[in-house]
Design a protein around this motif. Structure first.
Motif, PDB file in Angstrom:
ATOM      1  N   GLU A  28     119.599 -78.989  38.841  1.00 51.76           N
ATOM      2  CA  GLU A  28     119.417 -77.733  39.196  1.00 51.76           C
ATOM      3  C   GLU A  28     120.773 -77.274  39.965  1.00 51.76           C
ATOM      4  N   GLU A  29     121.099 -78.137  41.111  1.00 49.76           N
ATOM      5  CA  GLU A  29     122.363 -77.955  41.850  1.00 49.76           C
ATOM      6  C   GLU A  29     123.613 -77.541  41.185  1.00 49.76           C
ATOM      7  N   LYS A  30     123.639 -78.221  40.148  1.00 50.46           N
ATOM      8  CA  LYS A  30     124.851 -78.160  39.464  1.00 50.46           C
ATOM      9  C   LYS A  30     125.352 -76.769  38.992  1.00 50.46           C
ATOM     10  N   THR A  31     124.183 -75.804  38.843  1.00 48.97           N
ATOM     11  CA  THR A  31     124.361 -74.381  38.518  1.00 48.97           C
ATOM     12  C   THR A  31     124.652 -73.738  39.431  1.00 48.97           C
ATOM     13  N   LYS A  32     124.623 -74.108  40.817  1.00 50.82           N
ATOM     14  CA  LYS A  32     124.646 -73.427  42.251  1.00 50.82           C
ATOM     15  C   LYS A  32     126.241 -73.634  42.662  1.00 50.82           C
ATOM     16  N   PRO A  33     126.690 -72.432  43.269  1.00 49.49           N
ATOM     17  CA  PRO A  33     127.981 -72.583  43.821  1.00 49.49           C
ATOM     18  C   PRO A  33     128.016 -73.591  44.873  1.00 49.49           C
ATOM     19  N   GLN A  34     129.179 -74.331  45.210  1.00 51.58           N
ATOM     20  CA  GLN A  34     129.069 -75.195  45.997  1.00 51.58           C
ATOM     21  C   GLN A  34     128.670 -75.141  47.332  1.00 51.58           C
ATOM     22  N   ALA A  35     128.924 -73.964  47.830  1.00 51.19           N
ATOM     23  CA  ALA A  35     128.362 -73.608  49.286  1.00 51.19           C
ATOM     24  C   ALA A  35     126.917 -73.530  49.367  1.00 51.19           C
ATOM     25  N   GLU A  36     126.022 -73.365  48.157  1.00 50.68           N
ATOM     26  CA  GLU A  36     124.532 -73.426  48.311  1.00 50.68           C
ATOM     27  C   GLU A  36     123.962 -74.733  47.973  1.00 50.68           C
ATOM     28  N   ARG A  37     124.884 -75.571  47.764  1.00 47.68           N
ATOM     29  CA  ARG A  37     124.310 -76.878  47.586  1.00 47.68           C
ATOM     30  C   ARG A  37     123.892 -77.681  48.717  1.00 47.68           C
ATOM     31  N   SER A  38     123.154 -78.451  48.624  1.00 50.29           N
ATOM     32  CA  SER A  38     122.351 -79.239  49.719  1.00 50.29           C
ATOM     33  C   SER A  38     123.169 -80.502  50.050  1.00 50.29           C
ATOM     34  N   LEU A  86     122.451 -83.302  51.207  1.00 52.59           N
ATOM     35  CA  LEU A  86     121.623 -84.569  50.873  1.00 52.59           C
ATOM     36  C   LEU A  86     120.858 -84.421  49.717  1.00 52.59           C
ATOM     37  N   SER A  87     120.913 -85.301  48.861  1.00 51.69           N
ATOM     38  CA  SER A  87     119.686 -85.425  47.690  1.00 51.69           C
ATOM     39  C   SER A  87     118.408 -85.575  48.170  1.00 51.69           C
ATOM     40  N   LEU A  88     117.479 -85.414  47.323  1.00 52.43           N
ATOM     41  CA  LEU A  88     115.932 -85.500  47.749  1.00 52.43           C
ATOM     42  C   LEU A  88     115.663 -86.893  48.162  1.00 52.43           C
ATOM     43  N   LEU A  89     116.026 -87.839  47.702  1.00 54.74           N
ATOM     44  CA  LEU A  89     115.720 -89.141  48.030  1.00 54.74           C
ATOM     45  C   LEU A  89     116.661 -89.655  49.122  1.00 54.74           C
ATOM     46  N   ASP A  90     118.124 -89.258  49.492  1.00 55.59           N
ATOM     47  CA  ASP A  90     118.573 -89.328  50.922  1.00 55.59           C
ATOM     48  C   ASP A  90     117.948 -88.732  51.815  1.00 55.59           C
ATOM     49  N   LYS A  91     117.576 -87.361  51.708  1.00 52.90           N
ATOM     50  CA  LYS A  91     116.973 -86.582  52.553  1.00 52.90           C
ATOM     51  C   LYS A  91     115.362 -87.255  52.998  1.00 52.90           C
ATOM     52  N   LEU A  92     114.730 -87.760  52.244  1.00 52.28           N
ATOM     53  CA  LEU A  92     113.388 -88.609  52.405  1.00 52.28           C
ATOM     54  C   LEU A  92     113.860 -89.868  53.439  1.00 52.28           C
ATOM     55  N   GLN A  93     114.640 -90.488  52.905  1.00 49.04           N
ATOM     56  CA  GLN A  93     115.300 -91.758  53.733  1.00 49.04           C
ATOM     57  C   GLN A  93     115.831 -91.573  55.112  1.00 49.04           C
ATOM     58  N   PHE A  94     116.391 -90.332  55.243  1.00 38.82           N
ATOM     59  CA  PHE A  94     116.975 -89.931  56.354  1.00 38.82           C
ATOM     60  C   PHE A  94     115.987 -89.813  57.551  1.00 38.82           C
ATOM     61  N   CYS A  95     114.887 -89.099  56.705  1.00 41.37           N
ATOM     62  CA  CYS A  95     113.719 -88.520  57.670  1.00 41.37           C
ATOM     63  C   CYS A  95     113.079 -89.816  58.324  1.00 41.37           C
TER      64      CYS A  95
END
Length: 482
Positions: free
Chosen positions: A289-299, A301-310
């Motif tokens: 889904e992110e691939k369709t967004k402009p660079q600036a709007e992409r997060s 961290l990926s979901l898995l990275d975000k959870l691990q970071f948490c």
RNA sequence: UCCUGAGUAGCUCAGCCGGUUAGAGCAUCUGACUGUUAAUCAGAGGGUCGCUGGUUCGAGCCCAGCCUCAGGAGCCA
């Protein structure tokens, strides 16, 4: 014929050359030869290979997307690339046909909005299968966390008497014939004639009853449905949602924060272990889904990275007063980029301010404490005024990236006098809450608790953007279908 | 509830300045092919342009009201 085995167990065993029976729903039927079968036990489909040249043509026609089938066959190493094993079918039975002209799901990507309109069928998609398996795991993990710590699971009432605590608009519960509501001589609704002999509504929180339990059982938690009749139309509000509300005797605010942080980390870790495959699927879904967004709007961290970071980082803890100082000095405030500029002390933080703190400044979950007394509920424990005479309460809100407030809690005011005084100030009827005040009259003790919005937790863990997609049948203004 | 945007085939969308018979991809159906991974190729069917009213010789397009959806805000979990 062998006994039916679920696809998850079959794929995990990895065995070949065994006879199996599998049952499920057809996700795709390619080239008259390959059935992608899913039974909901796992995100993965099982490939069924059909010897179509020696199979009844009428039967083949009935193997359509959405049909329920039972397959007998032999497990074999797959010749194709997409899977390691497959079932060579010897016998196929169609248990329930699915008319392809009418069945709304296709083997392609559907919009979440469309799937929301067919919520009864969206379980059959990979995305929603994954979401609801993760939701189940999180639910179980919540119970396990509290049970391991000796908490008592307490069922607080769904129907409650009047809306004394003022935590939002409540749904009325009545047995009256609405076309003919009994009235008193003075023309008011005569609730004495109603089922409970008083005005009642659906619960907006189990907290007050939870406190009663904690003042005897020490540590309790509730986990049940909660109802708000607010006309909220957002991606993070529902009219019916599930809330977890622990209440602990002899806890202060720090103990409360420690528990909340431990709970969140525990259940996230649990889901990462138990639902790795589902989370990887949701992770990939988001990346696509992110691939369709402009660079600036992409997060970042990926979901898995975000959870691990948490899991790997402590939540940032600071007071409301410290947060205000940070916000006042922040670039968006100075450049007047905030829609609501942060000027003084005492007003509530806007969403944009919370987002700035969580997503830009600290870049991790944040716990805000000690809010101004005037913007918080009557039952929160009052701090002594600071040097400048500012009055705060022992509140804490946990803010998550992309979600906002996921936990709201406080140390409770255990001093009868202070509590009564605050209720008077806020116009809360003490008579109606006599039972609540009794806990402060007899053996009162310091205690604390919080509410965790379960759907907001599921939202965070699955990476979904709309709360209506993480509850099976969402209830929201103008919608109670299914 | 407020702000912004949207509503056209089963789904996703295009439709120019208001102008003849409203298009595409996918799906479906028919046929071909048969170790595919959103299979491929050829053909066919499929429309109350959200609803109601208005302007106009003429409205998918303009205007008004309403409904629904999405995103943001408020309320909050």
């Amino acid at each position: 014929m062998s006994q039916r085995i679920k696809i998850k167990a079959l794929l995990e065993s990895g065995k070949t050359d065994i006879d199996v029976t599998v049952k499920g729903w057809v996700r795709a039927f390619r080239q008259n030869r390959f059935i992608a079968l899913n039974d909901g036990s796992t995100n993965s489909n099982l490939q069924i290979v059909v010897d179509f040249e020696n199979t009844d043509a009428v039967l083949l026609k009935r193997i359509t997307v959405g049909a329920a089938i039972s397959v007998n066959g032999k497990m074999a190493a797959s010749l194709g690339q997409g899977q390691s094993v497959e079932v060579i079918a010897t016998d196929i039975e169609v248990l329930g046909d699915s008319d392809p002209e009418k069945y709304p799901l296709q083997p392609k990507k559907h919009s979440l909005e469309f799937l929301r309109e067919i919520a009864h069928l969206r379980f059959r998609t990979s995305t929603f299968g994954a979401i609801f398996r993760v939701r189940n795991t999180l639910s179980f993990a919540v119970h396990q966390f509290f049970q391991e710590r000796g908490f008592v699971y307490l069922h607080t009432p769904v129907i409650t008497q009047s809306d004394a605590e003022g935590a939002g608009e409540a749904f009325h519960v009545t047995n009256f014939d609405l076309d003919n509501v009994p009235r008193t001589d003075t023309g008011e609704v005569d609730y004495k004639q109603d089922f409970f002999g008083t005005a009642t509504n659906l619960t907006v929180s189990g907290q007050l009853e939870g406190e009663l339990g904690a003042m005897a059982l020490s540590d309790i938690y509730t986990f049940g449905p909660t109802f708000r009749a607010e006309n909220s139309n957002t991606t993070r509000h529902l009219a019916e949602f599930w809330m977890i509300e622990p209440e602990m005797a002899f806890y202060d605010l720090n103990d409360n924060m420690d528990l909340a942080e431990a709970l969140l980390k525990y259940v996230i870790k649990y889901a990462l272990e138990k639902n790795r495959e589902d989370l990887e699927f949701l992770n990939q879904r988001l990346l696509d889904e992110e691939k369709t967004k402009p660079q600036a709007e992409r997060s970042e961290l990926s979901l898995l990275d975000k959870l691990q970071f948490c899991l790997d980082n402590n939540f940032e803890r600071l007071t409301y007063t410290e947060a205000i100082d940070i916000l006042k000095d922040s670039t968006p405030n100075k450049k007047k980029k905030f829609q609501y500029l942060v000027e003084g002390w005492g007003t509530d933080l806007q969403s944009e301010h919370e987002r700035y703190l969580v997503e830009k400044h600290f870049k991790k979950p944040v716990i805000l404490t000690d809010y101004p007394k005037d913007i918080k509920a009557f039952y929160m424990r009052q701090n002594e005024p600071d040097a400048q005479g500012r009055q705060t309460v022992r509140a804490m809100d946990i803010l998550f990236p992309g979600i906002g407030e996921i936990v709201g809690g406080s140390q409770r005011e255990e001093r009868l006098e202070r509590l009564e005084q605050r209720m008077d100030e806020m116009g809360i009827p003490k008579e109606e809450l006599w039972w609540y005040l009794d806990t402060r009259r007899f053996g009162s003790a310091p205690h604390a608790g919080f509410g965790l919005g379960f759907e907001r937790l599921v939202l965070f863990v699955t990476g979904m953007g709309n709360i209506r997609d993480v509850i099976p049948f969402p209830r929201f203004p103008k919608n109670a279908e299914f």
